[in-house]
Design an enzyme around this catalytic site. Sequence first.
Site, mmCIF file in Angstrom:
data_model
loop_
_atom_site.group_PDB
_atom_site.id
_atom_site.type_symbol
_atom_site.label_atom_id
_atom_site.label_comp_id
_atom_site.label_asym_id
_atom_site.label_seq_id
_atom_site.Cartn_x
_atom_site.Cartn_y
_atom_site.Cartn_z
ATOM 1 N N ASP A 1 0.874 -1.187 0.000
ATOM 2 C CA ASP A 1 0.000 0.000 0.000
ATOM 3 C C ASP A 1 0.905 1.228 0.000
ATOM 4 O OD1 ASP A 1 -2.373 1.585 0.243
ATOM 5 O OD2 ASP A 1 -2.089 1.706 2.402
ATOM 6 N N SER A 2 0.280 2.391 -0.123
ATOM 7 C CA SER A 2 1.051 3.634 -0.039
ATOM 8 C C SER A 2 1.424 3.951 1.414
ATOM 9 C CB SER A 2 0.220 4.785 -0.605
ATOM 10 O OG SER A 2 -1.027 4.841 0.064
ATOM 11 N N TYR B 1 -1.035 8.646 -2.535
ATOM 12 C CA TYR B 1 -1.226 8.354 -3.955
ATOM 13 C C TYR B 1 -2.410 9.144 -4.518
ATOM 14 C CZ TYR B 1 1.957 4.295 -4.216
ATOM 15 O OH TYR B 1 3.048 3.467 -4.245
ATOM 16 N N CYS C 1 -4.470 -1.529 -1.989
ATOM 17 C CA CYS C 1 -4.666 -0.094 -2.177
ATOM 18 C C CYS C 1 -5.603 0.078 -3.373
ATOM 19 C CB CYS C 1 -3.315 0.556 -2.458
ATOM 20 S SG CYS C 1 -3.419 2.299 -2.896
ATOM 21 N N ASN C 2 -6.731 0.701 -3.131
ATOM 22 C CA ASN C 2 -7.701 0.892 -4.222
ATOM 23 C C ASN C 2 -7.140 1.795 -5.309
ATOM 24 O OD1 ASN C 2 -10.778 0.019 -3.280
ATOM 25 N ND2 ASN C 2 -9.399 0.426 -1.588
ATOM 26 N N CYS D 1 -11.080 2.868 -0.025
ATOM 27 C CA CYS D 1 -9.674 3.173 0.246
ATOM 28 C C CYS D 1 -9.329 2.351 1.473
ATOM 29 C CB CYS D 1 -9.495 4.663 0.534
ATOM 30 S SG CYS D 1 -7.858 5.071 1.180
HETATM 31 N N1 DGL Z 1 -4.756 3.273 0.770
HETATM 32 C C1 DGL Z 1 -4.917 3.843 -0.517
HETATM 33 C C2 DGL Z 1 -6.193 3.357 -1.189
HETATM 34 O O1 DGL Z 1 -6.699 2.300 -0.862
HETATM 35 C C3 DGL Z 1 -4.723 5.311 -0.779
HETATM 36 C C4 DGL Z 1 -4.155 6.292 0.153
HETATM 37 C C5 DGL Z 1 -3.330 7.342 -0.567
HETATM 38 O O2 DGL Z 1 -2.144 7.089 -0.742
HETATM 39 O O3 DGL Z 1 -3.886 8.389 -0.995
HETATM 40 O O4 DGL Z 1 -6.698 3.974 -2.093
#
Ligand code: DGL
Length: 268
Positions: free
Chosen positions: A15-16, A47, A79-80, A193
């Site tokens: 993930d980010s 992200y 991570c979506n 997210c």
């Molecule tokens: N956890 C990430 C997602 O599921 C995004 C968080 C991010 O880096 O903005 O989209």
Amino acid sequence: MTKSVKPSAPLLIFDSGVGGLSVLREVRDLLPQAPVIYAADTAGLPYGSKTEAQIAARVSGLLGRMTERFRPRLVCIACNTASTIALGMVRDVLEVPIVGTVPAIKPAAAMTRTGVIGLLGTEATIRQGYVDRLEAEFAAGKTLLRHAAPGLVTAAEAKLRGKPADPRVFAEAVAGLRSQPGGDRIDTVVLACTHFPLVQQELAEAFGNGVAFIDGSQGIARRIAYLTAGQEWNRTEDDLALFTSDGGDINALRPALAEYGLGRVAIF
Ligand code: DGL
């Protein structure tokens, strides 16, 4: 591939930031013996405010290098944002099985009684054609209202570092959905997210009664269990959390990481 997998080969969960821990929680439930490497691209976080090209380049580059280094049996893009943009590309270039994260629009459409579904995600996720296609395929005849809530990413990152989150971000996320036409009839909210389930309780309080939440983490864990069925697992030590930058406060995360079985920390 089942027979040739080394029992010590890890699952790589990416993930980010800390969001993928909401997926790791469900994976642990189903596969307690699985060795895990949890990788967070903290140098790239968030992200959600990046372009598609930036996200695709980071995700495929990092996963390529990490896969070479750690030889995981499976990679989960928890991570979506990364999945809705880069899943196809990553699958094309890596040999290892890849499980992505899909906004839980299909189960939400089955759950809603009012026919109005809210979806909270990052700025990048809510504009994806991938989400349009899920909506057309699974939520035809329903209303899907989307809202970008980057403040919830910050809140989840803060919470896991033991810092209090600003309560206004939860009220803002609620208002962003409720203020849209039909928003007062939302009874189901997709947490699109992986950071958001980590602050679900705070969000639920801000929404008040009558709203159910759904996210993809249980489905992802089931998919990983299915794809690894019959493989042997040998988890002999604490798992490893990898960060692409220290950001000065990785130590503040250690207690939360330890709760997820991540007792070792390194910079990648
Ligand atoms: N956890 C990430 C997602 O599921 C995004 C968080 C991010 O880096 O903005 O989209």
